[in-house]
Design an enzyme around this catalytic site. Structure first.
Site, PDB file in Angstrom:
ATOM      1  CE  LYS A   1      68.224 -11.824  15.106  1.00 41.60           C
ATOM      2  NZ  LYS A   1      69.602 -11.473  15.395  1.00 41.60           N
TER       3      LYS A   1
HETATM    4  C1  LIG Z   1      66.523  -5.838  14.932  1.00 42.22           C
HETATM    5  C2  LIG Z   1      67.629  -6.350  14.071  1.00 42.22           C
HETATM    6  N1  LIG Z   1      67.805  -5.813  12.857  1.00 42.22           N
HETATM    7  C3  LIG Z   1      68.777  -6.242  12.040  1.00 42.22           C
HETATM    8  C4  LIG Z   1      69.628  -7.257  12.410  1.00 42.22           C
HETATM    9  C5  LIG Z   1      70.703  -7.654  11.476  1.00 42.22           C
HETATM   10  O1  LIG Z   1      70.697  -8.988  11.144  1.00 42.22           O
HETATM   11  P1  LIG Z   1      72.063  -9.742  10.772  1.00 42.22           P
HETATM   12  O2  LIG Z   1      72.880  -9.825  12.002  1.00 42.22           O
HETATM   13  O3  LIG Z   1      71.585 -11.057  10.268  1.00 42.22           O
HETATM   14  O4  LIG Z   1      72.724  -8.936   9.700  1.00 42.22           O
HETATM   15  C6  LIG Z   1      69.482  -7.845  13.665  1.00 42.22           C
HETATM   16  C7  LIG Z   1      70.306  -8.905  14.188  1.00 42.22           C
HETATM   17  O5  LIG Z   1      71.107  -9.531  14.138  1.00 42.22           O
HETATM   18  C8  LIG Z   1      68.468  -7.383  14.525  1.00 42.22           C
HETATM   19  O6  LIG Z   1      68.324  -7.894  15.744  1.00 42.22           O
END
Ligand SMILES: Cc1ncc(COP(=O)(O)O)c(C=O)c1O
Length: 390
Positions: free
Chosen positions: A184
């Site tokens: 990110k």
């Molecule tokens: C659009 C979206 N939603 C949810 C997530 C979930 O986040 P995490 O990986 O931090 O759990 C991500 C990415 O990683 C994402 O790109």
């Protein structure tokens, strides 16, 4: 992985992150401390919100947002089939059903003209994703949600630092959730932040992330007061450690510089690839500011998924990290029971079969961008020749 590999992504870390992590280690306070506070405040400010609640990752954040909004078994949530799978998994996790709506082929976000047809008496919320950080249509989604009296959840996991008409991402709808995975714009290794203006919702999320303790409960050291061991809600341990928060606080201190570098690399790619007849570069509307999560190009409609996959494999044999972001969610095995097979969302499926995420991070050099672009052009040319010969 060879030493010459250009990876798909690489976090932008510096001595500032190191310094803050060491400070936490020396302090002995490893959870729920001042770093979390600084990190939360910095993210909250970026989103133009009143509250920020740091959690273990973006998925946990979305899970808590749905729980705090009372979404549960029997409910439907309108969402996109073209996203990272977590945005829909959380709907299944609370026992609700994702109702997918096809996307707009230009912005890759939910097509606002298709939303009304998805409303049923069971619709409880809308979970809109800013795909690759693009905030397109967020205002239309707000109007749609208001019209139908349902809450809008903004999945801004990919959109920290993006904005629409000066309105920062994270500031749309009832509640937004950012993600801080290493690919990110800013990272904490693993992490997330829920942002909202709703005092009660923020308090509920704070309680749920901390084993259902009332917000402001004394820390473990204050257990004798009793508040650390009283749990008014059924909660979770979705806390972020102080070590992770320290990385996040440092990233937020450096955020403008990090984003500027990403914007520079994106400009290099656009200049280099724009005009290629078989490559569609991402469009950024004039009213939008992009901080760039990934740099995802699309092949023209003359190409399909098999050819795209061969091109990606070819890139990888040349030590260039590439990935097919995103496979459609409704076609993944846990979603088959919803009965939405191939052909259900033709635009999402067509786009999904032609995307290629190219190596993208702030410290990618101009020479590396050029090498990636050259190799991509070569692989596309090879694919075109083999089709002609075949
Ligand atoms: C659009 C979206 N939603 C949810 C997530 C979930 O986040 P995490 O990986 O931090 O759990 C991500 C990415 O990683 C994402 O790109």
């Amino acid at each position: 992985m060879s030493e010459h590999e250009i990876p798909l992504s690489r976090p932008d870390l510096s001595s500032v992150e190191e310094e803050l992590v060491v400070r936490v280690l020396r302090s002995g306070r490893l959870s729920l401390g001042p770093m979390q506070e600084e990190f939360e405040q910095a993210v909250t400010k970026r989103a133009g919100r009143r509250h920020g609640v740091a959690v273990s990752n973006g998925t946990c954040g979305l899970h808590l947002a749905l729980l705090a909004l009372g979404v549960g078994p029997g409910d439907e949530v309108i969402t996109t089939p073209f996203s990272f799978i977590a945005s829909s998994n959380v709907i299944l996790h609370v026992g609700a059903t994702p109702v997918f709506v096809d996307i707009c082929p230009r912005t890759l976000n939910l097509d606002p003209t298709r939303l009304d047809a998805a409303i049923t008496p069971r619709t409880k919320a809308m979970l809109a994703v800013e795909c690759f950080g693009n905030p397109a249509y967020m205002e239309q989604y707000e109007a749609f949600a208001a019209r139908h009296e349902i809450p809008l959840i903004e999945d801004c996991c990919e959109a920290l630092g993006c904005s629409l008409r000066q309105r920062p991402c994270g500031g749309f709808g009832r509640v937004g959730v950012f993600g801080f995975y290493p690919n990110k714009q800013a990272t904490t290794g693993e992490g997330g932040v829920i942002v909202t203006d709703d005092d009660a919702l923020a308090d509920h999320c704070r309680a749920l992330r901390n084993q259902g303790r009332a917000p402001g409960a004394a820390s473990a050291g204050g257990a004798s007061t009793g508040s650390w061991l009283s749990h008014p809600y059924l909660g979770y341990n979705y806390r972020l450690s102080e070590l992770q928060a320290a990385v996040g606080a440092a990233q937020m201190r450096r955020f403008d510089e990090i984003v500027q570098r990403r914007q520079h690399v994106a400009r290099l790619y656009v200049e280099r690839l724009r005009g290629h007849p078989e490559i569609i570069v991402p469009t950024v509307d004039e009213e939008t500011t992009q901080s760039w999560f990934l740099f995802v190009v699309r092949l023209s409609t003359r190409f399909g998924a098999e050819e795209r996959d061969r091109i990606i494999r070819g890139m990888r044999t040349h030590d260039i990290g590439c990935a097919p972001y995103f496979p459609c969610i409704h076609l993944q095995p846990p979603y088959r029971r919803l009965g939405k097979g191939p052909g259900s969302f033709p635009i999402a499926e067509s786009v999904s079969g032609r995307t290629i995420a190219l190596p993208f991070f702030g410290r990618l050099s101009g020479r590396e961008v050029d090498l990636v672009a050259q190799t991509l052009e070569l692989m596309i040319q090879r694919e075109s020749f083999s089709r002609r010969d075949g």
